[in-house]
Design an enzyme around this catalytic site. Structure first.
Site, short mmCIF file in Angstrom:
data_model
loop_
_atom_site.label_atom_id
_atom_site.label_comp_id
_atom_site.label_asym_id
_atom_site.label_seq_id
_atom_site.Cartn_x
_atom_site.Cartn_y
_atom_site.Cartn_z
N SER A 12 0.98 -1.62 -0.01
CA SER A 12 0.09 -0.08 -0.22
C SER A 12 0.47 1.31 -0.28
O SER A 12 2.04 1.83 1.05
CB SER A 12 -0.70 0.61 1.12
N HIS A 37 -1.16 -1.90 -4.24
CA HIS A 37 -2.82 -0.93 -3.56
C HIS A 37 -2.64 0.59 -3.00
O HIS A 37 -1.63 0.99 -2.49
CB HIS A 37 -2.88 -1.96 -2.04
N ASP A 39 -4.94 3.74 -1.71
CA ASP A 39 -6.13 4.08 -0.48
C ASP A 39 -6.45 4.81 -0.56
O ASP A 39 -5.32 5.89 -0.73
CB ASP A 39 -5.58 3.57 0.71
N MET A 41 -9.62 7.45 0.54
CA MET A 41 -10.13 8.49 1.78
C MET A 41 -10.25 9.49 1.70
O MET A 41 -10.10 10.30 1.23
CB MET A 41 -9.10 8.01 2.92
N HIS A 70 -8.52 0.65 -3.00
CA HIS A 70 -9.40 0.45 -2.52
C HIS A 70 -10.77 1.83 -2.03
O HIS A 70 -10.11 2.51 -1.77
CB HIS A 70 -8.74 -0.20 -0.75
N MET A 72 -13.06 3.74 0.38
CA MET A 72 -12.99 4.17 1.62
C MET A 72 -13.74 5.18 1.38
O MET A 72 -13.18 6.64 1.94
CB MET A 72 -11.69 3.75 2.69
N MET A 141 -10.84 -6.21 6.13
CA MET A 141 -9.91 -4.83 7.14
C MET A 141 -9.29 -5.96 8.38
O MET A 141 -10.38 -6.01 9.49
CB MET A 141 -10.78 -3.80 7.25
N ASP A 179 -6.30 -6.54 5.37
CA ASP A 179 -5.69 -5.08 5.17
C ASP A 179 -5.33 -4.67 6.16
O ASP A 179 -6.81 -4.22 6.67
CB ASP A 179 -6.83 -4.53 4.41
#
Ligand code: DX5
Ligand code: ZN
Length: 220
Positions: A12, A37, A39, A41, A70, A72, A141, A179
Site C-alpha cells: 500500500s 494497493h 487507499d 479516503m 480500495h 474508503m 479489514m 488489509d
C-alpha cells in the site's frame, strides 16, 4: 488474478513517500510486489483524506502492475467511472458505504473491471452472503480503516476462514485479501486463515529492503 496457490502481496502506497510516489510505485514493481494497493479516503467514511482519480491516473503511467483501488468513500457509485478512466484494475468498495452495494458491484463489472467488497472489523462475513456470486475479491479489514501502522485485530481473521468455507460451499471464485497490521509477525496467521492477498503498507515501506520484505511476507 490468482496465480495458483501463491500468496500475492499488494504493497500500500499509503506509507510511501508522497513526495516521490512515481518512484515508490517503481520500487514496488522492482521489489516483486504483485499489485499496487491504492487507499482512497474521503475524510467522511474514514477520518483521513488521501487522493483521488487524478493521482491514480498519474501513477498509471509508471507501472504495469494491477492497480488495486480500495475506496474508503461514501457513495462510491458516483466515482466508479472516474476510477475506471484513471486506470484502476480492481475496484473495491465498502459494504458500509452505500445502500445499493449490489448495483455498484454490477456497475464495476460492466466496465470490465474486477469488483471487490470490503468489510470493517465490526461487519460480520455473513452480511456478504447474497453478494458472493458478484465478487472477484473480498477485502477483510484487519484494522479499523483510516490509517497505516495500526495493530492487527486478531478476531478479524476468523472472517477470513469463514469466507474460505463459504467460497468452497458455494463454488465461488473470489479472492480473499487482508488489509491492516500485516507484517513479518502476522502474515503467517493471515495465510493460515486462508488469505490469498496480503496488503502491507508500513511493513514494506519501513523496511530497508523492499524485495526481501515482500518475500518474507509470503512466508516461503
Ligand atoms: C488502512 C488502509 C491500509 C493501510 C495498511 O485504512 O486500508 O491499506 O495502508 O497499512 P499497514 O500495513 O501499515 O497497516
Ligand atoms: Zn487499504
Amino acid at each position: 488474478m490468482a496465480e495458483g496457490n501463491r500468496t500475492l502481496v499488494a504493497p500500500s502506497i499509503l506509507s510511501a513517500d508522497f513526495g516521490h510516489l512515481a518512484e515508490e510505485v517503481k520500487r514496488i514493481e522492482s521489489g516483486g510486489g504483485d499489485w499496487i494497493h491504492l487507499d482512497i479516503m474521503d475524510g467522511v467514511f474514514v477520518p483521513n483524506i488521501t487522493f483521488g482519480p487524478p493521482m491514480v491516473s498519474a501513477l498509471r503511467r509508471h507501472s504495469r502492475l494491477p492497480f488495486d483501488t480500495h475506496l474508503m468513500i461514501i457513495n462510491p457509485e458516483k466515482y466508479v467511472s472516474k476510477f475506471v478512466d484513471a486506470g484502476a484494475d480492481i475496484i473495491t468498495i465498502h459494504y458500509e458505504a452505500t445502500v445499493h452495494v449490489h448495483r455498484v458491484l454490477s456497475q464495476i463489472r460492466e466496465f470490465g473491471k474486477k469488483a471487490g467488497i470490503s468489510i470493517v472489523p465490526s461487519t460480520p462475513a455473513a452480511m456478504l452472503t447474497e453478494l458472493l456470486p458478484e465478487l472477484d475479491l473480498i477485502l477483510v479489514m484487519t484494522v479499523n480503516p483510516g490509517f497505516g501502522g495500526q495493530q492487527l485485530i486478531p478476531q478479524t481473521l476468523q472472517k477470513v476462514s469463514q469466507l474460505v468455507e463459504m467460497r468452497h460451499r458455494g463454488e465461488h471464485r473470489y479472492l480473499i485479501e487482508v488489509d491492516g497490521g500485516i507484517n513479518g509477525g502476522t502474515c503467517k496467521l493471515a495465510i493460515e486463515a486462508g488469505a490469498d492477498v496480503l496488503v502491507a503498507g508500513s511493513a514494506v515501506f519501513e523496511s530497508e529492503n523492499i524485495e526481501k520484505e515482500i518475500n518474507a511476507l509470503r512466508c516461503r
